[in-house]
Design a protein around this motif. Structure first.
Motif, PDB file in Angstrom:
ATOM      1  N   VAL A 322       0.874  -0.890   0.078  1.00 25.80           N
ATOM      2  CA  VAL A 322       0.067  -0.037  -0.079  1.00 25.80           C
ATOM      3  C   VAL A 322       1.064   1.349   0.134  1.00 25.80           C
ATOM      4  O   VAL A 322       1.657   1.612   0.915  1.00 25.80           O
ATOM      5  N   LEU A 323       0.946   1.977  -0.952  1.00 27.86           N
ATOM      6  CA  LEU A 323       2.043   3.104  -1.160  1.00 27.86           C
ATOM      7  C   LEU A 323       1.243   4.555  -0.976  1.00 27.86           C
ATOM      8  O   LEU A 323      -0.063   4.577  -1.050  1.00 27.86           O
ATOM      9  N   ILE A 324       1.772   5.176  -0.380  1.00 26.53           N
ATOM     10  CA  ILE A 324       1.181   6.622  -0.087  1.00 26.53           C
ATOM     11  C   ILE A 324       1.978   7.754  -1.127  1.00 26.53           C
ATOM     12  O   ILE A 324       3.038   7.741  -1.173  1.00 26.53           O
ATOM     13  N   THR A 329      -2.616  10.661  -0.777  1.00 22.39           N
ATOM     14  CA  THR A 329      -3.535   9.374  -1.434  1.00 22.39           C
ATOM     15  C   THR A 329      -2.746   8.239  -1.412  1.00 22.39           C
ATOM     16  O   THR A 329      -1.568   8.067  -1.631  1.00 22.39           O
ATOM     17  N   LYS A 330      -3.576   7.025  -1.640  1.00 23.07           N
ATOM     18  CA  LYS A 330      -2.969   5.686  -1.224  1.00 23.07           C
ATOM     19  C   LYS A 330      -3.249   5.039  -2.798  1.00 23.07           C
ATOM     20  O   LYS A 330      -4.162   5.433  -3.789  1.00 23.07           O
ATOM     21  N   ASN A 331      -2.065   4.127  -2.967  1.00 26.00           N
ATOM     22  CA  ASN A 331      -2.239   3.064  -4.100  1.00 26.00           C
ATOM     23  C   ASN A 331      -2.007   1.773  -3.360  1.00 26.00           C
ATOM     24  O   ASN A 331      -0.812   1.490  -3.106  1.00 26.00           O
ATOM     25  N   SER A 342      -3.194  -2.332  -9.936  1.00 30.92           N
ATOM     26  CA  SER A 342      -3.007  -1.082  -9.138  1.00 30.92           C
ATOM     27  C   SER A 342      -3.986  -0.240  -8.986  1.00 30.92           C
ATOM     28  O   SER A 342      -4.634  -0.027 -10.166  1.00 30.92           O
ATOM     29  N   TYR A 343      -4.559   0.174  -7.802  1.00 32.10           N
ATOM     30  CA  TYR A 343      -5.636   1.117  -7.754  1.00 32.10           C
ATOM     31  C   TYR A 343      -5.219   2.411  -6.931  1.00 32.10           C
ATOM     32  O   TYR A 343      -4.849   2.313  -5.862  1.00 32.10           O
ATOM     33  N   ASN A 344      -4.940   3.352  -7.768  1.00 35.72           N
ATOM     34  CA  ASN A 344      -4.219   4.558  -7.405  1.00 35.72           C
ATOM     35  C   ASN A 344      -5.171   5.762  -7.188  1.00 35.72           C
ATOM     36  O   ASN A 344      -6.424   5.548  -8.008  1.00 35.72           O
ATOM     37  N   LYS A 365     -11.753   3.894  -0.517  1.00 28.98           N
ATOM     38  CA  LYS A 365     -12.701   4.861  -0.919  1.00 28.98           C
ATOM     39  C   LYS A 365     -11.742   5.666  -1.752  1.00 28.98           C
ATOM     40  O   LYS A 365     -10.677   6.062  -1.772  1.00 28.98           O
ATOM     41  N   ILE A 366     -12.360   6.181  -3.087  1.00 25.26           N
ATOM     42  CA  ILE A 366     -11.718   6.846  -4.216  1.00 25.26           C
ATOM     43  C   ILE A 366     -11.568   8.276  -3.680  1.00 25.26           C
ATOM     44  O   ILE A 366     -12.786   8.824  -3.400  1.00 25.26           O
ATOM     45  N   PHE A 367     -10.436   8.902  -4.108  1.00 26.08           N
ATOM     46  CA  PHE A 367     -10.511  10.385  -3.420  1.00 26.08           C
ATOM     47  C   PHE A 367     -11.198  11.216  -4.463  1.00 26.08           C
ATOM     48  O   PHE A 367     -11.314  11.169  -5.633  1.00 26.08           O
ATOM     49  N   THR A 368     -11.757  12.318  -3.818  1.00 25.50           N
ATOM     50  CA  THR A 368     -12.378  13.306  -4.546  1.00 25.50           C
ATOM     51  C   THR A 368     -11.821  14.570  -4.610  1.00 25.50           C
ATOM     52  O   THR A 368     -11.380  15.239  -3.248  1.00 25.50           O
TER      53      THR A 368
END
Length: 397
Positions: A322-324, A329-331, A342-344, A365-368
């Protein structure tokens, strides 16, 4: 064009029309929430360009559908005219036969026709003739009824097809009006952007460089994860068989081989990494949608989704890392044998390194974005450390 091909083409066009209408509805819902500020001029123009492109596709589809219906109506009208002529001939023949039958009956009765026979055989033949004649008259009457029903059904079909065509033409006119309105907005936005074109170009080039750095960082991390996984695999290898020292590809255990094979078998059938969304950027090298001369290398697919959307795992696997990112934001990287999804651009992550994941599981949760108000997911796919085009692997919508 035969009827089966006509029906198939018509169905395909209907499905395309429904798809584009649905896409326009999604575009209006997902892309129209942007706050109209100068900072958003480029975003707004990209959104508008995408809407115009989809509307043009819809108009072309409607136009083809209307032409197909026109051809079908023309063929049906010719068929109806032929059937009407055949019906008139049948009616005339039938009327003439009835008249002759009536005339025959007035001159001599059936009984006299039979009694006047010279012998039994002749009487039998005359009786058979009378039966056949009666049967023929009945059959002609039935044929007239059948032909009449066919003509009536064709008339109903023609009326329906003409109504459908008229409706399509109205929809097409309405879409053309909306395109004209969108183009006026487009011209206004282009004028705004041109005033500060240099500034926008510098910002875009800076973003392209940032994307390259992020991609390089992810590549480095994936290579490190492969090396780490391979060291563990070599340590666990108790057999005397030599194990590859190549750290560009995972050393697969029997279980990992099975998982990778299953992943490959599902190519083109994997689910989308979110419930609802639109693709706003495709994979690969492509020209910038607004400024010519600027090239974008998209490492994956960019989705826009409703606010509050969650990213979902496309297949069973294990969280590799889990990358920051720099903005917090996380990936999430999930390993599927020797494949990595990969879910960035996640606001938060529901999973951690080492977690076992199942297909469709919510992973974050996807960033807005606070300025554009857009919820974007960047989805990237790897085989070992080589990037793949995700569009070839996920199901087409």
């Amino acid at each position: 064009m035969n009827l089966s091909v006509l029906g198939q083409s018509k169905k395909q066009l209907e499905n395309q029309r429904k798809k584009y209408k649905s896409e326009i509805a999604q575009l209006n819902r997902l892309l129209s929430t942007a706050v109209k500020k100068e900072k958003n001029a480029l975003e707004d123009l990209k959104d508008l360009n995408q809407k115009i492109a989809v509307r043009n596709k819809l108009i072309n589809t409607i136009d083809l559908e209307a032409k197909l219906l026109s051809n079908a109506i023309s063929k049906n009208e010719k068929k109806r005219n032929t059937l009407n002529k055949n019906l008139e001939i049948l009616k005339a023949d039938y009327a003439q036969m009835i008249y002759k039958s009536y005339k025959s009956k007035s001159q001599q009765s059936r009984a006299m026709f039979l009694l006047s026979s010279q012998n039994f055989y002749q009487a039998y033949k005359r009786l058979e003739y009378m039966k056949q004649y009666t049967k023929f008259r009945k059959k002609q009457g039935e044929e007239i009824v059948i032909q009449k029903n066919i003509v009536e059904k064709l008339n109903d079909s023609l009326l329906y097809q003409k109504k459908v065509k008229d409706t399509l033409i109205l929809v097409e006119k309405n879409q053309k009006k909306k395109i004209e309105s969108d183009k006026q907005k487009q011209e206004s936005l282009i004028a705004t952007i041109k005033k500060k074109e240099g500034k926008y170009k510098r910002e875009i080039k800076k973003k392209v460089q940032e994307d390259k750095k992020i991609a390089a960082r992810i590549d480095k991390i994936i290579k490190e994860e492969i090396a780490k996984a391979n060291r563990l695999a070599r340590a666990k290898n108790k057999s005397k068989k030599p194990v590859s020292k190549n750290n560009n590809a995972f050393i697969l255990s029997p279980e990992a081989k099975v998982l990778a094979a299953k992943f490959e078998q599902n190519k083109g059938k994997l689910p989308w990494p979110l419930n609802e969304g639109l693709i706003i950027r495709k994979f690969g090298v492509q020209p910038h949608p607004i400024f010519p001369g600027i090239t974008i290398n998209s490492t994956g697919i960019h989705f826009v989704a409703p606010n509050g959307s969650e990213a979902k795992a496309i297949f069973d696997g294990e969280v590799l890392n889990v990358l920051i990112g720099s903005g917090g934001t996380k990936n999430v990287l999930i390993r599927h044998g020797n494949y990595i999804s990969s879910y960035n651009n996640l606001q938060n992550s529901y999973v951690k390194k080492g977690d076992k994941i199942t297909t469709g599981q919510n992973i974050g949760k996807i960033f807005t974005d606070k300025v554009s108000k857009k919820t974007k997911l960047v989805f990237v796919l790897f085989k070992n450390n080589k990037r793949l085009n995700p569009a070839s692997w996920i199901i087409r919508r």
